[in-house]
Design an enzyme around this catalytic site. Structure first.
Site, PDB file in Angstrom:
ATOM      1  N   LYS A  60      -3.289   4.906  15.085  1.00 36.04           N
ATOM      2  CA  LYS A  60      -4.671   4.427  15.111  1.00 36.04           C
ATOM      3  C   LYS A  60      -5.630   5.549  15.521  1.00 36.04           C
ATOM      4  O   LYS A  60      -6.775   5.584  15.048  1.00 36.04           O
ATOM      5  CB  LYS A  60      -4.798   3.228  16.049  1.00 36.04           C
ATOM      6  N   THR A 105      -1.680 -13.283  16.819  1.00 30.98           N
ATOM      7  CA  THR A 105      -1.047 -13.122  15.510  1.00 30.98           C
ATOM      8  C   THR A 105       0.415 -12.784  15.751  1.00 30.98           C
ATOM      9  O   THR A 105       0.864 -12.672  16.901  1.00 30.98           O
ATOM     10  CB  THR A 105      -1.696 -11.976  14.711  1.00 30.98           C
ATOM     11  N   ILE A 108       0.804  -1.224   0.000  1.00 30.00           N
ATOM     12  CA  ILE A 108       0.000   0.000   0.000  1.00 30.00           C
ATOM     13  C   ILE A 108       0.835   1.272   0.000  1.00 30.00           C
ATOM     14  O   ILE A 108       0.307   2.352  -0.282  1.00 30.00           O
ATOM     15  CB  ILE A 108      -1.021   0.036   1.163  1.00 30.00           C
ATOM     16  N   ALA A 120       3.948   5.356  18.742  1.00 27.57           N
ATOM     17  CA  ALA A 120       3.761   5.492  17.301  1.00 27.57           C
ATOM     18  C   ALA A 120       2.524   4.733  16.826  1.00 27.57           C
ATOM     19  O   ALA A 120       1.694   5.269  16.077  1.00 27.57           O
ATOM     20  CB  ALA A 120       5.007   5.000  16.569  1.00 27.57           C
ATOM     21  N   TYR A 121       2.393   3.489  17.265  1.00 23.61           N
ATOM     22  CA  TYR A 121       1.246   2.678  16.863  1.00 23.61           C
ATOM     23  C   TYR A 121      -0.053   3.298  17.355  1.00 23.61           C
ATOM     24  O   TYR A 121      -1.019   3.446  16.595  1.00 23.61           O
ATOM     25  CB  TYR A 121       1.400   1.265  17.412  1.00 23.61           C
ATOM     26  N   SER A 166      -7.571   0.033  16.438  1.00 23.79           N
ATOM     27  CA  SER A 166      -7.238  -0.675  17.671  1.00 23.79           C
ATOM     28  C   SER A 166      -7.780   0.121  18.837  1.00 23.79           C
ATOM     29  O   SER A 166      -7.848   1.360  18.789  1.00 23.79           O
ATOM     30  CB  SER A 166      -5.718  -0.815  17.812  1.00 23.79           C
ATOM     31  N   VAL A 184      -5.577 -10.384  19.565  1.00 21.29           N
ATOM     32  CA  VAL A 184      -5.639 -11.601  18.763  1.00 21.29           C
ATOM     33  C   VAL A 184      -4.263 -12.248  18.662  1.00 21.29           C
ATOM     34  O   VAL A 184      -3.243 -11.560  18.550  1.00 21.29           O
ATOM     35  CB  VAL A 184      -6.170 -11.280  17.346  1.00 21.29           C
ATOM     36  N   ASN A 197      -6.878  -3.440   6.114  1.00 19.10           N
ATOM     37  CA  ASN A 197      -6.349  -4.305   7.171  1.00 19.10           C
ATOM     38  C   ASN A 197      -4.845  -4.152   7.377  1.00 19.10           C
ATOM     39  O   ASN A 197      -4.341  -4.370   8.478  1.00 19.10           O
ATOM     40  CB  ASN A 197      -6.676  -5.760   6.834  1.00 19.10           C
TER      41      ASN A 197
END
Length: 250
Positions: free
Chosen positions: A177, A208, A65, A172-173, A150, A206, A91
């Site tokens: 979001k 992952t 992307i 940062a994350y 999130s 989750v 996603n």
């Protein structure tokens, strides 16, 4: 949710593993033709073949992307093949806050490179691919855009000492979001008089590569919110932030 999905086309970014793959699988089980987007063409095509072996309608597409040329190629392919895009599930995303030692720096020491790298994918590229594909989404009878966010993007919950995420800081994350949620609100307002619905999804914690093995939910559970929002009926919400049926605070 809609009951007749047979003619719908959905693009899921970052769909070669984890929540993205399971989202594609669950949409496929509803009879939706799924475009499995991945950063490596061979991997995307392999995953699509796996879904077809399960009896689903799927094809693999090359899409990193952050690559403008690949965005345009995907848009042109969808336009030429289908003439519209019914569902876009944004996603794809990254978490760069953890260092090689597994530690997360405090906000005062988060490197600028981490902030910029995170925003490049989670915000800027996600906004851009949405803008690129929006003319095709508007052509759909009931376009749906799902931004995978999130709960860590919730300023309300980060500010509440009683919240489960109070003090859980990946700057940062989390900031990315929060920004993505702002895009959801703004785009939903712009499209409020159309058939397009735009919502943010919190998948839950989750198991992952990003969530870790200690997470309580499996990918099937983690994909449910995205699928629910991708298949909302005409009287469903827009401009919201959800985990399953729960509305989350901004």
């Amino acid at each position: 949710m809609s009951t007749n999905e047979t003619d719908r086309v959905a693009l899921v970014t970052g769909a070669v593993r984890g929540i993205g793959l399971e989202t594609a699988r669950q949409l496929g089980r509803l009879g939706i033709h799924v475009l499995v987007a991945g950063r490596r063409a061979a991997q995307a095509q392999e995953v699509a073949a796996q879904l077809r072996a399960e009896g689903l309608s799927a094809e693999g597409l090359l899409l990193d992307i952050v690559d403008d040329v690949q965005q345009i190629a995907v848009r042109d392919h969808i336009a030429a093949t289908f003439g519209r895009l019914d569902i876009l599930v944004n996603n794809a995303g990254i978490l760069l806050d953890r260092g090689a030692d597994g530690e997360v720096p405090p906000p005062s020491a988060t490197p600028m490179a981490v902030l910029r790298g995170t925003f490049d994918v989670n915000v800027f590229a996600t906004v851009q691919i949405t803008q690129t594909l929006l003319p095709l989404i508007v052509k759909a009878p009931a376009g749906r855009i799902v931004n995978l966010s999130s709960i860590l993007g919730s300023l309300t919950l980060h500010s509440d000492p009683e919240s489960s995420i109070y003090g859980k800081l990946t700057l940062a994350y989390d900031m990315s979001k929060t920004a993505l949620n702002a895009f959801t609100v703004h785009l939903a307002h712009e499209l409020r008089d159309t058939a397009v619905k735009v919502n943010s999804a919190h998948p839950g914690w989750v198991r992952t590569g990003m969530g870790g093995e200690q997470a309580p939910l499996d990918v099937a559970e983690g994909a449910q919110t995205s699928v629910r929002l991708a298949t909302l009926s005409a009287d469903g919400p827009t401009g919201g932030f959800f985990h399953l049926d729960q509305t989350l605070p901004w």
